[in-house]
Design a protein around this motif. Sequence first.
Motif, short mmCIF file in Angstrom:
data_model
loop_
_atom_site.label_atom_id
_atom_site.label_comp_id
_atom_site.label_asym_id
_atom_site.label_seq_id
_atom_site.Cartn_x
_atom_site.Cartn_y
_atom_site.Cartn_z
N GLU A 35 0.58 -1.14 -0.15
CA GLU A 35 -0.14 0.08 -0.08
C GLU A 35 0.87 1.07 0.10
O GLU A 35 0.68 2.23 -0.85
N LEU A 36 1.96 1.38 0.85
CA LEU A 36 2.69 2.54 0.91
C LEU A 36 3.71 2.49 -0.33
O LEU A 36 3.68 3.49 -0.95
N ALA A 37 4.03 1.23 -0.79
CA ALA A 37 4.67 1.32 -2.07
C ALA A 37 3.81 2.18 -3.36
O ALA A 37 4.34 2.82 -4.04
N ARG A 38 2.53 1.87 -3.27
CA ARG A 38 1.58 2.34 -4.21
C ARG A 38 1.54 3.89 -4.21
O ARG A 38 1.50 4.53 -5.09
N GLU A 39 1.52 4.15 -2.73
CA GLU A 39 0.92 5.70 -2.41
C GLU A 39 2.22 6.55 -2.76
O GLU A 39 2.15 7.64 -3.28
N LEU A 40 3.45 6.38 -2.45
CA LEU A 40 4.66 6.95 -2.54
C LEU A 40 5.45 6.51 -3.96
O LEU A 40 6.27 7.25 -4.31
N GLY A 41 4.82 5.79 -4.89
CA GLY A 41 5.91 5.36 -5.93
C GLY A 41 7.07 4.72 -5.46
O GLY A 41 7.98 4.73 -6.33
N ASP A 46 12.63 -1.14 -1.10
CA ASP A 46 12.93 0.14 -0.35
C ASP A 46 12.36 0.49 0.84
O ASP A 46 12.48 1.47 1.59
N ILE A 47 11.49 -0.49 1.42
CA ILE A 47 10.37 0.13 2.35
C ILE A 47 10.63 -0.85 3.50
O ILE A 47 10.83 -2.07 3.39
N ARG A 343 9.45 8.58 4.64
CA ARG A 343 10.77 8.15 4.44
C ARG A 343 10.78 6.81 4.28
O ARG A 343 11.76 5.92 4.37
N GLY A 344 9.74 6.15 3.96
CA GLY A 344 9.64 4.57 3.79
C GLY A 344 9.69 3.68 5.02
O GLY A 344 10.24 2.41 4.74
N VAL A 345 9.34 4.16 6.14
CA VAL A 345 9.41 3.34 7.21
C VAL A 345 8.09 3.40 7.83
O VAL A 345 7.30 4.54 8.16
#
Length: 385
Positions: A35-41, A46-47, A343-345
């Motif tokens: 979900e975060l990968a989708r939101e942030l591209g 890297d997450i 920051r991907g965390v």
Amino acid sequence: MSAAPTPPLPADPCEAAPAHIGAIAPYQPGKPISELARELGFAERDIVKLASNENPLGMSPKARAAIEAALPELARYPDGNGFELKSALAARHGVPMERIVLGNGSNDVLEMVAAAFLGPGRAAVFSAHAFAVYPLATQARGARGIVVRARDYGHDLAAMRGALDADACVIFIANPNNPTGTLVPGAELEAFLRAVPPHVIVVLDEAYHEYLPDHARYDSVPWLARHRNLVITRTFSKAYGLAGLRVGFALCDPQVADLLNRVRQPFNVNSLALTAAAAALGDAEFVRRSHERNLAGMRELTAGFQRLGLAWIPSYGNFVSVEVPRQGGTSRAEALYQELLRRGVIVRPVAGYAMPDHLRVTVGLAAENERCLAALAAALRSRPA
Ligand SMILES: *Cc1c(COP(=O)(O)O)cnc(C)c1O
């Protein structure tokens, strides 16, 4: 002559649902990596996700091999009695199989306890800051939750006993507790069991039991012989690294087990979960490594918090709740959580647990903990207006 007709149900099907269902505040899981990968591209790799108390070592290679071997049989229903896993658990814990109830995660077992023992007019006792599933399972049955204030974020057993009223028939205790990480010493639990009225089911949720350091270890299984009202729950989701498969179990009195088995789905634990759990149980080396990584990772995180001048609640689990300093009297935890996401965390906000100034961080690999601490340091420096 006929009786007065009962008033018709509302035409809207959702309005016709019992009021206690509509009142439930849904469980808020940790944010998925995808979900975060989708939101942030971002790329998923890297997450860093330290939000759901998952095992950073992944799963036991023995469990993985068992899953691969079981794939060709997936067209068949699982063994609804879980014979293989139950016999492995019976041997491990020195109890007969009639004392074991398997669940689709230990969450499932907690729901079964609520289904079997709670209902309208009944009540369950649990602590403030305790695991969110206790109030959820209680409310879903139309029962009343009795929330007992905590002592230093941990369970206050004397207060919990004092809170029992005529309707109370279940007590939930998480030891260690999530999200606080607090632990009640084994001797205190044993004394508590002796003092609780025998008709009250005591659920002792030991999801993080395998992580206990040597000095805090205790064995609750022998207590089953003296206390028919004791239900111990354990899981394969944490130290055994099988959270995605969903498998956990209860150890309890055979007649209590019989009641729980009446309310469970006939095939509640899937085939892959059954075989993987049995294999994972036999991989003591993996559990030992998980335990060691956790102790080392806990030192890494808490040393980092110390350097940042942050306070934390000492934890016996595979996670730790860190306190975010307030700014101008208002909580910054949610803002910091969002900063970390950018920051991907991914960590876990715990405002829903009445801990608006804390963030819960799961212990990860050394590099993951480092990423989290670096992001935390940067986010704290960024001081948004
Ligand atoms: C993670 C956790 C569980 C286990 O959940 P599963 O359904 O077995 O994945 C149970 N209790 C507590 C307190 C937990 O934190």
